[in-house]
Write an enzyme that holds these catalytic residues in place. Structure first.
Site, mmCIF file in Angstrom:
data_model
loop_
_atom_site.group_PDB
_atom_site.id
_atom_site.type_symbol
_atom_site.label_atom_id
_atom_site.label_comp_id
_atom_site.label_asym_id
_atom_site.label_seq_id
_atom_site.Cartn_x
_atom_site.Cartn_y
_atom_site.Cartn_z
ATOM 1 N N LYS A 81 0.861 -1.198 0.122
ATOM 2 C CA LYS A 81 -0.137 0.184 -0.119
ATOM 3 C C LYS A 81 0.607 1.292 -0.185
ATOM 4 O O LYS A 81 2.007 1.306 0.650
ATOM 5 C CB LYS A 81 -0.742 -0.147 1.125
ATOM 6 C CG LYS A 81 -2.028 1.044 1.258
ATOM 7 C CD LYS A 81 -2.822 1.040 2.578
ATOM 8 C CE LYS A 81 -3.884 1.886 2.770
ATOM 9 N NZ LYS A 81 -4.753 1.769 4.007
ATOM 10 N N SER A 156 -9.935 1.870 3.119
ATOM 11 C CA SER A 156 -8.778 2.513 2.071
ATOM 12 C C SER A 156 -7.563 1.672 1.470
ATOM 13 O O SER A 156 -7.402 2.132 0.242
ATOM 14 C CB SER A 156 -8.021 3.683 2.897
ATOM 15 O OG SER A 156 -7.340 3.000 4.008
ATOM 16 N N SER A 180 -9.799 -0.544 7.229
ATOM 17 C CA SER A 180 -9.280 -0.362 5.814
ATOM 18 C C SER A 180 -8.617 -1.486 5.260
ATOM 19 O O SER A 180 -8.393 -1.618 4.121
ATOM 20 C CB SER A 180 -8.293 0.706 5.781
ATOM 21 O OG SER A 180 -9.114 2.125 5.932
HETATM 22 N N1 GLN Z 1 -13.114 4.246 6.560
HETATM 23 C C1 GLN Z 1 -12.352 4.776 7.703
HETATM 24 C C2 GLN Z 1 -12.070 6.150 7.723
HETATM 25 O O1 GLN Z 1 -12.114 6.726 6.679
HETATM 26 C C3 GLN Z 1 -11.306 3.737 8.161
HETATM 27 C C4 GLN Z 1 -10.082 3.987 7.235
HETATM 28 C C5 GLN Z 1 -8.998 3.301 7.880
HETATM 29 O O2 GLN Z 1 -9.072 2.086 8.258
HETATM 30 N N2 GLN Z 1 -7.766 3.476 7.323
HETATM 31 O O3 GLN Z 1 -11.025 6.614 8.459
#
Ligand code: GLN
Length: 489
Positions: A81, A156, A180
């Site tokens: 990532k 994400s 995410s």
């Molecule tokens: N979707 C959540 C956010 O927008 C979690 C994101 C994540 O785990 N990095 O913060």
């Protein structure tokens, strides 16, 4: 030997490499070829450089033929990532502000992968600074779900999940602050594992919300998730929150649970009462519960009464930490500096042009909840509720070994469908409390919805409960009705 890269796992590739049936150049070459064909549609990678990959593969083959392989996994490709630093490479966090920044060092996890001879296979797309649940917040491109190109892959870590699901690489790394890793894994039909907070060093992971962030693997099966966790975990002097390792090897004996007699699976009643839980996802949950029962597990009802505050609590704590963490991207310490007449203008221009809307929204919200007049009302209150959420889990684990929940209330959704930020935030309603509590959780593909998209289940284990959690997940994976989750992309 001919092989299909799209259904090869780390453990199978390792066997083929050890038996000299394939070479790393053949393995990585097959993935590169597939990625060339699919990337115009899937767009999982922000960077994929053939020459760099093949030269790592050649070095691995040379080590194997001279009898100096670094591990049984030497030569197996893993995508990363784009918020995890690799020395000499850009690490953009899918943000314009970091477009040209080259990392001077390897993240601890990257050093560990290199020590075992893994081939670093490009960097994957994500929501900018890991903020989002669909990859639509990337400043560069929209990744598509390999199961339906009109749908998002989740986020994400959507690029990592899509790359593994599409069979463009064997496995990938993601990061999970509120879901995410697990949510995109569920939407793409792959395994996603978030270990206990601190199990894996965060050194070299660009911080979003430091008390919640955790690196973890996205893989084709549970055994691969265990293998990568074994490689990456352990205490790190460069991360004061990393935990001392235990002597457990997660991949060892992973298939040793023939049945699940004596295992207690907790069903949190609040999670099944959530408004907006799709009826097809509910059906898949019921089928999965039956698989556990058939294996002899005992189902027990548990209660997580404060989980209804999890999303609200998360958006106070995560934004507060993000506003502090992202202050360093000012064009002076880090980030592409915009031309301006004076210091204040430099900050304004740099941050104004460099960050996208969602990142700005969070910085503003986080700055507000930390402001002296409101600190106690929001941030301190949020920390107290966080403790209550953690206590709920500890109470529940007196009655059960792991907790079973959906990962996401729906299957993959269409691009643009959740343009209202609050709707997007609710996509993580089942995953967010795990990070607030610091415990470990995994997404295992469970079923195919009648709309043709995959559905995952989530299993949550207590602090440091990885070994048992992975064994139970493995037993489920072996006994679910659908054996392989491979999209026709
Ligand atoms: N979707 C959540 C956010 O927008 C979690 C994101 C994540 O785990 N990095 O913060």
């Amino acid at each position: 030997m001919s092989f299909n890269p799209e259904n090869l796992t780390i453990h199978e590739s390792s066997r083929l490499l050890e038996e000299k049936k394939i070479s790393s150049v053949e393995l990585c070459g097959a993935y590169l070829e597939r990625a060339k064909k699919l990337e115009p549609k899937v767009k999982a990678f922000l960077k994929l450089e053939e020459e760099q990959i093949i030269s790592q593969a050649k070095a691995s083959d040379a080590r194997r033929s001279s009898g100096s392989k670094l591990s049984p996994f030497d030569g197996i490709p893993v995508a990363v990532k784009d918020n995890i630093t690799v020395k000499g490479q850009t690490c953009t966090c899918a943000s314009k502000i970091l477009q040209k920044i080259v990392s001077p060092y390897d993240a601890t996890v990257i050093g560990k992968l290199k020590e075992k001879g893994f081939v670093l296979f490009g960097s994957t797309n994500m929501d900018e600074f890991a903020m989002g649940s669909s990859c639509e917040n990337s400043a560069y491109q929209k990744t598509a779900n390999p199961w339906n190109l009109g749908c998002v892959p989740g986020g994400s870590s959507g690029g990592s999940a899509a790359s593994v699901a599409a069979g463009e690489v064997t496995a990938a790394l993601g990061s999970d602050t509120g879901g995410s890793i697990r949510q995109p894994a569920s939407l793409c039909g792959v395994v996603g594992f978030k270990p206990t907070y601190g199990r894996i060093s965060r050194y070299g992971l660009i911080a979003f919300a430091s008390s919640l962030d955790q690196i973890g693997p996205i893989t084709r099966d549970v055994e691969d998730a265990a293998i990568l966790t074994d490689v990456m975990c352990g205490i790190d002097p460069k991360d004061a929150t990393s935990l001392p390792g235990t002597n457990e090897i997660f991949a060892e004996g992973i298939g040793s649970f023939g049945d699940l007699k004596g295992v207690r699976i907790g069903l949190p009643k609040e999670f099944f009462e959530v408004e907006g839980l799709d009826s097809g996802v509910r059906k898949s949950m019921e089928k999965s519960i039956q698989v556990f029962k058939d294996l002899g597990a005992e189902m027990v009802q548990v209660s997580l009464p404060h989980s209804k505050y999890a999303v609200a609590t998360y958006y106070v704590i995560a934004t507060a930490e993000a506003s502090a963490n992202l202050a360093r991207f000012d064009g002076i310490r880090y980030g592409n500096r915009m031309k301006a007449d004076n210091l204040i203008e430099t900050y304004l221009e740099t941050r104004g042009a460099g960050f996208g809307d969602e990142v700005k929204r969070r910085i503003i919200l986080g700055t507000f909840v930390l402001s002296s007049g409101y600190y106690d009302a929001y941030y301190t209150k949020g920390q107290k509720v966080r403790t209550l959420i953690r206590n709920d889990f500890q109470e529940a684990y007196r009655k059960c070994d792991v907790i079973l929940t959906p990962v996401s209330p729906t299957t993959a959704f269409k691009f643009g469908e959740k343009s209202d930020p609050l709707q997007m935030y609710l996509a993580d309603i089942f995953t967010i409390s795990t990070n607030l509590a610091g415990i470990c959780g995994i997404c295992v593909p469970a079923d195919i919805h009648e709309n043709g998209l995959p559905v995952g289940i989530q299993l949550l284990g207590p602090d440091m409960g990885e070994k048992q959690l992975l064994r139970i997940s493995h037993a489920f994976e072996k006994n679910r009705a659908i054996k392989e989750f491979i999209p026709k992309v």
